[in-house]
Enzyme design. Structure first.
Site, mmCIF file in Angstrom:
data_model
loop_
_atom_site.group_PDB
_atom_site.id
_atom_site.type_symbol
_atom_site.label_atom_id
_atom_site.label_comp_id
_atom_site.label_asym_id
_atom_site.label_seq_id
_atom_site.Cartn_x
_atom_site.Cartn_y
_atom_site.Cartn_z
ATOM 1 N N ARG A 157 -4.046 -14.571 -38.255
ATOM 2 C CA ARG A 157 -3.770 -13.354 -37.477
ATOM 3 C C ARG A 157 -3.863 -13.625 -35.975
ATOM 4 N NH1 ARG A 157 -7.055 -11.099 -42.085
ATOM 5 N NH2 ARG A 157 -8.537 -12.527 -41.162
ATOM 6 N N ARG A 238 -14.973 -21.056 -33.528
ATOM 7 C CA ARG A 238 -16.410 -21.240 -33.751
ATOM 8 C C ARG A 238 -16.823 -22.601 -33.182
ATOM 9 N NH1 ARG A 238 -16.714 -16.602 -34.561
ATOM 10 N NH2 ARG A 238 -17.590 -15.454 -36.325
ATOM 11 N N GLU A 267 -25.826 -20.678 -30.241
ATOM 12 C CA GLU A 267 -25.590 -19.526 -29.356
ATOM 13 C C GLU A 267 -26.830 -18.652 -29.305
ATOM 14 O OE1 GLU A 267 -21.958 -17.545 -30.493
ATOM 15 O OE2 GLU A 267 -20.762 -19.341 -30.162
ATOM 16 N N HIS A 286 -19.201 -15.864 -25.934
ATOM 17 C CA HIS A 286 -18.668 -15.316 -27.194
ATOM 18 C C HIS A 286 -18.202 -13.858 -27.023
ATOM 19 C CE1 HIS A 286 -18.924 -15.975 -31.811
ATOM 20 N NE2 HIS A 286 -17.922 -15.141 -31.517
HETATM 21 P P1 NAP Z 1 -7.289 -15.736 -40.309
HETATM 22 O O1 NAP Z 1 -6.200 -14.730 -40.192
HETATM 23 O O2 NAP Z 1 -7.953 -15.959 -41.615
HETATM 24 O O3 NAP Z 1 -6.718 -17.114 -39.751
HETATM 25 C C1 NAP Z 1 -7.292 -18.346 -39.943
HETATM 26 C C2 NAP Z 1 -6.198 -19.361 -40.111
HETATM 27 O O4 NAP Z 1 -6.791 -20.663 -40.147
HETATM 28 C C3 NAP Z 1 -5.416 -19.190 -41.425
HETATM 29 O O5 NAP Z 1 -4.037 -19.228 -41.138
HETATM 30 C C4 NAP Z 1 -5.857 -20.372 -42.251
HETATM 31 O O6 NAP Z 1 -4.842 -20.911 -43.056
HETATM 32 C C5 NAP Z 1 -6.163 -21.397 -41.182
HETATM 33 N N1 NAP Z 1 -7.046 -22.454 -41.674
HETATM 34 C C6 NAP Z 1 -8.186 -22.336 -42.386
HETATM 35 N N2 NAP Z 1 -8.710 -23.543 -42.614
HETATM 36 C C7 NAP Z 1 -7.872 -24.435 -42.054
HETATM 37 C C8 NAP Z 1 -7.867 -25.841 -41.971
HETATM 38 N N3 NAP Z 1 -8.831 -26.571 -42.536
HETATM 39 N N4 NAP Z 1 -6.845 -26.434 -41.329
HETATM 40 C C9 NAP Z 1 -5.872 -25.700 -40.788
HETATM 41 N N5 NAP Z 1 -5.807 -24.363 -40.816
HETATM 42 C C10 NAP Z 1 -6.804 -23.747 -41.463
HETATM 43 O O7 NAP Z 1 -8.472 -15.393 -39.300
HETATM 44 P P2 NAP Z 1 -8.360 -14.710 -37.851
HETATM 45 O O8 NAP Z 1 -8.562 -13.263 -37.975
HETATM 46 O O9 NAP Z 1 -7.157 -15.240 -37.164
HETATM 47 O O10 NAP Z 1 -9.691 -15.321 -37.182
HETATM 48 C C11 NAP Z 1 -9.848 -16.723 -37.061
HETATM 49 C C12 NAP Z 1 -11.245 -17.065 -36.609
HETATM 50 O O11 NAP Z 1 -11.430 -16.728 -35.254
HETATM 51 C C13 NAP Z 1 -12.375 -16.307 -37.307
HETATM 52 O O12 NAP Z 1 -12.715 -16.886 -38.547
HETATM 53 C C14 NAP Z 1 -13.519 -16.382 -36.327
HETATM 54 O O13 NAP Z 1 -14.325 -17.504 -36.581
HETATM 55 C C15 NAP Z 1 -12.818 -16.560 -34.984
HETATM 56 N N6 NAP Z 1 -12.968 -15.379 -34.102
HETATM 57 C C16 NAP Z 1 -13.662 -15.516 -32.942
HETATM 58 C C17 NAP Z 1 -13.778 -14.435 -32.106
HETATM 59 C C18 NAP Z 1 -14.535 -14.537 -30.816
HETATM 60 O O14 NAP Z 1 -15.140 -13.558 -30.401
HETATM 61 N N7 NAP Z 1 -14.500 -15.661 -30.137
HETATM 62 C C19 NAP Z 1 -13.214 -13.195 -32.444
HETATM 63 C C20 NAP Z 1 -12.519 -13.101 -33.632
HETATM 64 C C21 NAP Z 1 -12.405 -14.208 -34.457
HETATM 65 P P3 NAP Z 1 -4.617 -20.536 -44.587
HETATM 66 O O15 NAP Z 1 -3.494 -19.586 -44.513
HETATM 67 O O16 NAP Z 1 -4.291 -21.800 -45.234
HETATM 68 O O17 NAP Z 1 -5.917 -19.928 -45.056
HETATM 69 C C1 GLV Z 2 -16.252 -12.957 -33.804
HETATM 70 O O1 GLV Z 2 -16.507 -14.073 -33.484
HETATM 71 C C2 GLV Z 2 -15.744 -12.605 -35.076
HETATM 72 O O2 GLV Z 2 -15.676 -13.476 -35.958
HETATM 73 O O3 GLV Z 2 -15.395 -11.432 -35.254
#
Ligand code: NAP
Ligand code: GLV
Length: 329
Positions: A157, A238, A267, A286
């Site tokens: 996403r 992360r 963190e 973060h």
């Molecule tokens: P998401 O929609 O689940 O996207 C994660 C993507 O990573 C998926 O397309 C997944 O592919 C891929 N993936 C998983 N393992 C992989 C690997 N080993 N190699 C390559 N690609 C891989 O999650 P999202 O909502 O985008 O969020 C992603 C991450 O951002 C969260 O899990 C969180 O840790 C982080 N985040 C951080 C903040 C912040 O405040 N800094 C805020 C929000 C989120 P598949 O389709 O194969 O599963």
């Molecule tokens: C923030 O890091 C989240 O995973 O929502």
């Protein structure tokens, strides 16, 4: 009798009121101090629902203390702070808050990319530090974003939302994901590259995968050695996905050009952390999803997940979906 819920941090009043309508609530009332482990261990024993943040480790030993727990509702999309297997084995639902934070986190990711490439923080400190004496041809020069190549690792996403922004800056966008995403390639005009080729070709590399055993140290010495020396690494996913020691060496030696980091292994990051000594690192606490609107939505969603679970409904954002399937069978 009302179900018992523990909330691990002070929440906005309207969320507390919504939960109080249905449940007997106890809450760690501090806003900027996490709940001490011993308090959490004590509180978890009798509760039916836990509303927690990514700062709490919901591990086996904690779950073992919970006699009635039905749901752990995490106010985050990432859930690497929770032992999902242990929760599932104990029949405990785990929920998260995907979607509502996607655009806000993509905004911050792009802001960090821009800030790192154009040395925004360093330049601001330069001015405020009284160092600005004249305009000079190569003073505080950075890297162009327009026309550069961005490699996104993890096209989920947020990865897709970052790609959209990058296209607006005329970037050439490559991505690597476990599963290839043909539709996104078509709609966003982006190109799938294998992992090593993406590392070699990108001017900017943006990490957007969850943290898991598979992604731990995904970017290590070997991967950094393949990057261009003008490369900028952006990590808003992360901390543990990038090996911080290897990153420090690569940045210090000029192997890569810069890094923008919103997340760290530990963190809050220690002010003594070597990465914080480097001028080519932009470091943030973060704040990926930290807009008022989005944080309220996340809290609302986490509350809704909890309410559904404690009313014997399947919560919308159940992580351990196998649990429901096995209960139904
Ligand atoms: P998401 O929609 O689940 O996207 C994660 C993507 O990573 C998926 O397309 C997944 O592919 C891929 N993936 C998983 N393992 C992989 C690997 N080993 N190699 C390559 N690609 C891989 O999650 P999202 O909502 O985008 O969020 C992603 C991450 O951002 C969260 O899990 C969180 O840790 C982080 N985040 C951080 C903040 C912040 O405040 N800094 C805020 C929000 C989120 P598949 O389709 O194969 O599963
Ligand atoms: C923030 O890091 C989240 O995973 O929502």
């Amino acid at each position: 009798m009302k179900a018992k819920v523990y909330i691990t941090r002070r929440l906005p009043d309207r969320i507390i009121e919504k939960l109080e309508d249905q449940f007997e609530i106890r809450m760690w009332k501090e806003e900027n101090v996490p709940v001490p482990r011993e308090v959490l261990e004590r509180e978890v024993t009798e509760i039916d629902g836990l509303f927690c943040l990514l700062t709490e480790s919901i591990d086996k030993s904690l779950l073992d203390k919970a006699k009635n727990l039905k749901i752990v509702s995490n106010m985050a999309v990432g859930y690497n702070n929770i032992d999902i297997e242990a929760a599932s084995q104990r029949g405990i639902m785990v929920t998260n808050t995907p979607g509502v934070l996607t655009e806000t986190t993509a905004d911050l990711t792009f802001a960090l990319l821009l800030a790192t490439a154009r040395r925004i923080v360093e330049s601001s400190d330069y001015l405020r530090g009284g160092k600005w004496e004249t305009w000079s041809p190569m003073q505080l020069t950075g890297q162009d974003i327009n026309g550069a190549t961005l490699g996104i690792i993890g096209l989920g996403r947020i990865g897709e939302a970052v790609a959209k922004r990058a296209k607006g800056f005329d970037m050439n966008v490559l991505y690597y994901n476990r599963a290839r995403k043909y539709e996104a390639e078509e709609t966003l005009g982006i190109t799938y590259y294998d992992f090593d080729d993406l590392l070699k070709e990108s001017d900017f590399i943006c990490i957007m995968t969850p943290y898991s055993p598979e992604t731990k140290n995904l970017i290590d010495r070997d991967q950094l050695s393949k990057m261009k020396n003008n490369a900028i690494l952006i990590n808003t996913a992360r901390g543990g996905i990038v090996n911080e020691e290897a990153l420090y060496e690569a940045l210090k030696s000029g192997r890569i050009w810069g890094a923008g980091l919103d997340v760290f292994v530990e963190e809050p990051v220690s002010l003594e952390h070597p990465l914080l000594t480097l001028p080519n690192v932009v470091a943030l606490p973060h704040i990926g999803s930290a807009s008022i609107k989005t944080r309220l939505r996340m809290a609302e969603l986490a509350a809704d997940n909890l309410i559904d679970a404690l009313n014997n409904e399947i919560p919308k954002y159940l992580v351990n979906t196998g649990l429901v399937v096995s209960k139904e069978n």
